[in-house]
Design a protein around this motif. Structure first.
Motif, mmCIF file in Angstrom:
data_model
loop_
_atom_site.group_PDB
_atom_site.id
_atom_site.type_symbol
_atom_site.label_atom_id
_atom_site.label_comp_id
_atom_site.label_asym_id
_atom_site.label_seq_id
_atom_site.Cartn_x
_atom_site.Cartn_y
_atom_site.Cartn_z
ATOM 1 N N PRO A 57 0.800 -1.231 0.000
ATOM 2 C CA PRO A 57 0.000 0.000 0.000
ATOM 3 C C PRO A 57 0.830 1.277 0.000
ATOM 4 N N VAL A 58 2.030 1.250 0.617
ATOM 5 C CA VAL A 58 2.840 2.476 0.680
ATOM 6 C C VAL A 58 3.395 2.836 -0.685
ATOM 7 N N CYS A 59 4.077 1.891 -1.350
ATOM 8 C CA CYS A 59 4.688 2.246 -2.636
ATOM 9 C C CYS A 59 3.654 2.347 -3.753
ATOM 10 N N LEU A 60 2.444 1.845 -3.531
ATOM 11 C CA LEU A 60 1.359 2.041 -4.491
ATOM 12 C C LEU A 60 0.539 3.284 -4.187
ATOM 13 N N GLY A 61 0.844 3.933 -3.056
ATOM 14 C CA GLY A 61 0.165 5.177 -2.715
ATOM 15 C C GLY A 61 -1.297 5.005 -2.363
ATOM 16 N N LEU A 62 -1.639 3.897 -1.736
ATOM 17 C CA LEU A 62 -3.044 3.670 -1.383
ATOM 18 C C LEU A 62 -3.448 4.537 -0.188
ATOM 19 N N PRO A 63 -4.703 4.924 -0.122
ATOM 20 C CA PRO A 63 -5.156 5.807 0.968
ATOM 21 C C PRO A 63 -4.873 5.206 2.345
ATOM 22 N N GLY A 64 -4.424 6.052 3.248
ATOM 23 C CA GLY A 64 -4.188 5.639 4.624
ATOM 24 C C GLY A 64 -2.811 5.086 4.887
ATOM 25 N N ASP A 103 3.375 5.364 -14.608
ATOM 26 C CA ASP A 103 4.367 4.658 -13.794
ATOM 27 C C ASP A 103 4.587 5.321 -12.434
ATOM 28 N N ILE A 104 3.824 6.368 -12.136
ATOM 29 C CA ILE A 104 3.862 7.022 -10.821
ATOM 30 C C ILE A 104 2.538 6.703 -10.130
ATOM 31 N N PRO A 105 2.465 5.647 -9.367
ATOM 32 C CA PRO A 105 1.155 5.224 -8.837
ATOM 33 C C PRO A 105 0.528 6.226 -7.886
ATOM 34 N N LYS A 106 1.330 7.065 -7.226
ATOM 35 C CA LYS A 106 0.782 8.018 -6.258
ATOM 36 C C LYS A 106 0.313 9.318 -6.909
ATOM 37 N N GLY A 107 0.716 9.523 -8.158
ATOM 38 C CA GLY A 107 0.426 10.810 -8.796
ATOM 39 C C GLY A 107 1.480 11.847 -8.470
ATOM 40 N N GLU A 143 12.689 8.574 -4.976
ATOM 41 C CA GLU A 143 12.262 7.205 -5.242
ATOM 42 C C GLU A 143 12.131 7.003 -6.745
ATOM 43 N N ASP A 144 12.402 5.793 -7.188
ATOM 44 C CA ASP A 144 12.292 5.482 -8.602
ATOM 45 C C ASP A 144 10.825 5.316 -8.988
ATOM 46 N N THR A 145 10.595 5.334 -10.286
ATOM 47 C CA THR A 145 9.242 5.135 -10.812
ATOM 48 C C THR A 145 9.041 3.660 -11.170
ATOM 49 N N GLY A 146 7.834 3.314 -11.543
ATOM 50 C CA GLY A 146 7.587 1.988 -12.092
ATOM 51 C C GLY A 146 8.113 1.907 -13.509
ATOM 52 N N LYS A 147 7.789 0.830 -14.195
ATOM 53 C CA LYS A 147 8.309 0.626 -15.546
ATOM 54 C C LYS A 147 7.175 0.316 -16.506
ATOM 55 N N ASN A 148 7.076 1.128 -17.560
ATOM 56 C CA ASN A 148 6.063 0.909 -18.593
ATOM 57 C C ASN A 148 6.549 -0.111 -19.616
ATOM 58 N N LEU A 149 5.669 -0.954 -20.065
ATOM 59 C CA LEU A 149 5.973 -1.907 -21.135
ATOM 60 C C LEU A 149 4.932 -1.721 -22.225
ATOM 61 N N HIS A 150 5.379 -1.220 -23.367
ATOM 62 C CA HIS A 150 4.470 -0.954 -24.489
ATOM 63 C C HIS A 150 4.489 -2.158 -25.434
ATOM 64 N N VAL A 151 3.344 -2.753 -25.652
ATOM 65 C CA VAL A 151 3.231 -4.028 -26.356
ATOM 66 C C VAL A 151 2.591 -3.823 -27.737
ATOM 67 N N GLY A 152 3.119 -4.536 -28.725
ATOM 68 C CA GLY A 152 2.488 -4.546 -30.037
ATOM 69 C C GLY A 152 3.152 -3.683 -31.079
ATOM 70 N N VAL A 166 2.100 -1.915 -16.891
ATOM 71 C CA VAL A 166 2.958 -1.233 -15.931
ATOM 72 C C VAL A 166 3.377 -2.221 -14.847
ATOM 73 N N ASP A 167 4.695 -2.273 -14.593
ATOM 74 C CA ASP A 167 5.248 -3.080 -13.495
ATOM 75 C C ASP A 167 5.688 -2.120 -12.401
ATOM 76 N N TYR A 168 5.071 -2.224 -11.212
ATOM 77 C CA TYR A 168 5.375 -1.303 -10.122
ATOM 78 C C TYR A 168 6.448 -1.833 -9.169
ATOM 79 N N ASN A 169 7.102 -2.926 -9.526
ATOM 80 C CA ASN A 169 8.166 -3.438 -8.646
ATOM 81 C C ASN A 169 9.255 -2.397 -8.411
ATOM 82 N N ARG A 170 9.591 -1.626 -9.443
ATOM 83 C CA ARG A 170 10.663 -0.640 -9.316
ATOM 84 C C ARG A 170 10.208 0.627 -8.596
ATOM 85 N N ALA A 171 8.890 0.874 -8.570
ATOM 86 C CA ALA A 171 8.370 2.090 -7.940
ATOM 87 C C ALA A 171 8.727 2.101 -6.460
ATOM 88 N N GLY A 172 9.443 3.142 -6.040
ATOM 89 C CA GLY A 172 9.798 3.269 -4.634
ATOM 90 C C GLY A 172 11.206 2.838 -4.300
#
Length: 503
Positions: A57-64, A103-107, A143-152, A166-172
């Motif tokens: 929840p912290v690195c995804l920026g969830l409420p609370g 790739d910035i889950p918190k905005g 903190e680092d951002t997540g990683k976008n993967l553009h397909v096709g 979007v892979d959020y493993n790198r975010a934070g």
């Protein structure tokens, strides 16, 4: 003289650029720290994990959710600042940098704005025997951002893609940004200075142990700023920012390409657009990204959920005292210990062989032998294979063992190269390869005696010349014996045996 790229962009010959324009470069380097957990939460930072498995929840920026600063990341940042001669701020704080990318889950990105941890440092780099001082404006933590993967699509970029993930493993993950001041006065060496700076910075980070700095994994990413101004101009030109360049060679290529491209624009009476650009590894070219003609308002404001960082003097003094020997000091010490000239040491540095030579010497080789093998035969092999020296499947210990076999007379240089073939092929250590392949130097055996006498019998004209006073002609007989024994004979021994029989 001008040329055109495959995209139609015109380029000026590099040498011609410098007759009319003066380059100014600047670099913004992002370093992922090698901490066990993220910057503001306890999530793991392991590279290559399944997408979105290292989030909370912290690195995804969830409420609370509430962040807590990573003390190890703060300490690593201070150590980087100290190694670069920076002033360490007694009081610093984080801010929210607001922008809305997927790739910035918190905005917003938690970063440092007007109160960074480290300011006003410098790093000296050497190119072709000349030292250039690169002024460091700031070193800040974020903190680092997540990683976008553009397909096709065909390019992996958003244009032409059918959908994005979007892979959020790198975010934070803790991310240090090291920003230089503009670097004027580099002239034709601007591309090399840029590469030398990133190379030296990478070596410092490795010495500090704060990051793996593997550019291919994104641990170290560089934004390269380049501008041109007419020679004698009182103002610098508009700059472009080539984003996320991910190899040392590409840093140099990006500066060189932008200098040539911008010169063509200015020669045609055009105006360089201040923008971000993408670097293409396959072609060595750049292409437009987004315009930066107007300053982007990121709406920074202090992060209300984090307390300020206030490194006290004893803490900073302890970290300064614990700094390891830095690369420049180590090179100076090794150069003195090895008895090398500045030029000879520069050859080792340019080959990326300092650690390899040092480790080979530590394993028992002489500095001369270690340098000879890494910068000679092994450098040739690496060049033929298109890899870096360190990527060759041979260790410094094995190279030291090989030099020991030569010094002991077990093999000569020619046989040692054959033994190296076996080592590189995975056949074992040098002594094992020598035994398995039967490469040991031939002693004064019946076989060698027979080869010597056959060479004498087969070249009566050469024998006559030697006995007539032309002793140098003996070399032809030595060559015949070495050929007959497939290089396994010891040349000095062969010469002695020939002299005993001919003279």
């Amino acid at each position: 003289m001008t040329a055109s790229t495959h995209t139609g962009e015109r380029l000026v010959d590099f040498g011609e650029v410098l007759t009319r324009y003066e380059p100014v470069i600047g670099l913004e380097t992002h370093v992922e720290l090698g901490t066990a957990s993220k910057m503001f939460c306890g999530c793991a930072t392991t590279f290559g994990a399944e997408p979105n498995t290292q989030t909370c929840p912290v690195c995804l920026g969830l409420p609370g959710s509430l962040p807590v600063s990573n003390a190890a990341a703060i300490e690593a940042t201070i150590r980087i600042g100290l190694a670069l001669g920076c002033r360490i701020a007694p009081w610093s704080r984080f801010a929210r940098k607001n922008y809305f990318y997927p790739d910035i889950p918190k905005g917003y990105q938690t970063s440092q704005y007007d109160e960074p941890l480290c300011t006003a440092g410098h790093l000296d780099v050497e190119v072709d025997g000349e030292t250039y001082r690169v002024e460091i404006e700031r070193v800040h933590l974020e903190e680092d951002t997540g990683k976008n993967l553009h397909v096709g699509g065909a390019t992996g970029r958003i244009h032409g893609a059918s959908h994005s993930l979007v892979d959020y493993n790198r975010a934070g993950i803790p991310l240090v940004e090291i920003v230089t001041r503009p670097i004027p006065g580099t002239g034709a060496r601007a591309p090399e200075v840029a590469r030398a700076y990133v190379t030296e910075l990478r070596d410092i980070l490795l010495a500090l142990g704060v990051s793996e700095v593997r550019m291919e994994q994104g641990n170290l990413r560089c934004d390269v700023n380049t501008s041109l101004a007419p020679i004698g101009s009182l103002e610098w030109g508009l700059r472009t920012e080539t984003k996320n360049v991910n190899s040392l060679r590409s840093v140099e290529r990006a500066v060189r390409y932008e200098m040539r491209r911008q010169a063509a624009v200015l020669d045609a009476g055009g105006r360089v657009v201040q923008e971000t650009r993408h670097f293409h590894e396959d072609t060595g070219t750049t292409s437009p990204g987004r315009s930066k003609e107007e300053a982007t308002d990121y709406r920074y404001f202090p992060e209300p959920d984090l307390v300020p960082v206030a490194p006290d003097a004893p803490w900073v003094e302890r970290l300064a005292a614990e700094l390891p020997e830095l690369p420049a000091a180590r090179r100076a010490r090794l150069r003195e210990e090895w008895g090398l000239s500045a030029t000879e040491m520069a050859w080792i540095v340019n080959a990326g062989a300092v650690d390899l030579v040092a480790d080979t010497v530590a394993a028992g080789a002489t500095p001369a032998d270690a340098r000879k093998w890494w910068l000679g035969e092994l450098a040739r092999r690496a060049n033929d294979a298109g890899v870096e020296l360190a990527q060759l499947p041979v260790t410094p210990r094995q190279v030291a063992e090989l030099t020991g076999l030569v010094a002991a007379g077990t093999v000569n240089d020619q046989l040692a190269r054959q033994a190296l073939d076996g080592v590189l092929a995975g056949e074992g250590d040098p002594a094992q390869v020598v035994e398995a392949r039967g490469l040991a130097v031939m002693g004064e055996s019946d076989e060698l005696v027979a080869a010597v006498e056959a060479a004498i019998a087969g070249a009566p004209d050469v024998v006559a010349k030697v006995r007539g006073g032309k002793v140098a002609a003996l070399g032809a007989l030595v060559g015949q014996v070495m050929k007959a024994t497939r290089g396994k004979a010891d040349a000095p021994t062969v010469r002695r045996m020939l002299e005993e029989r001919v003279l």
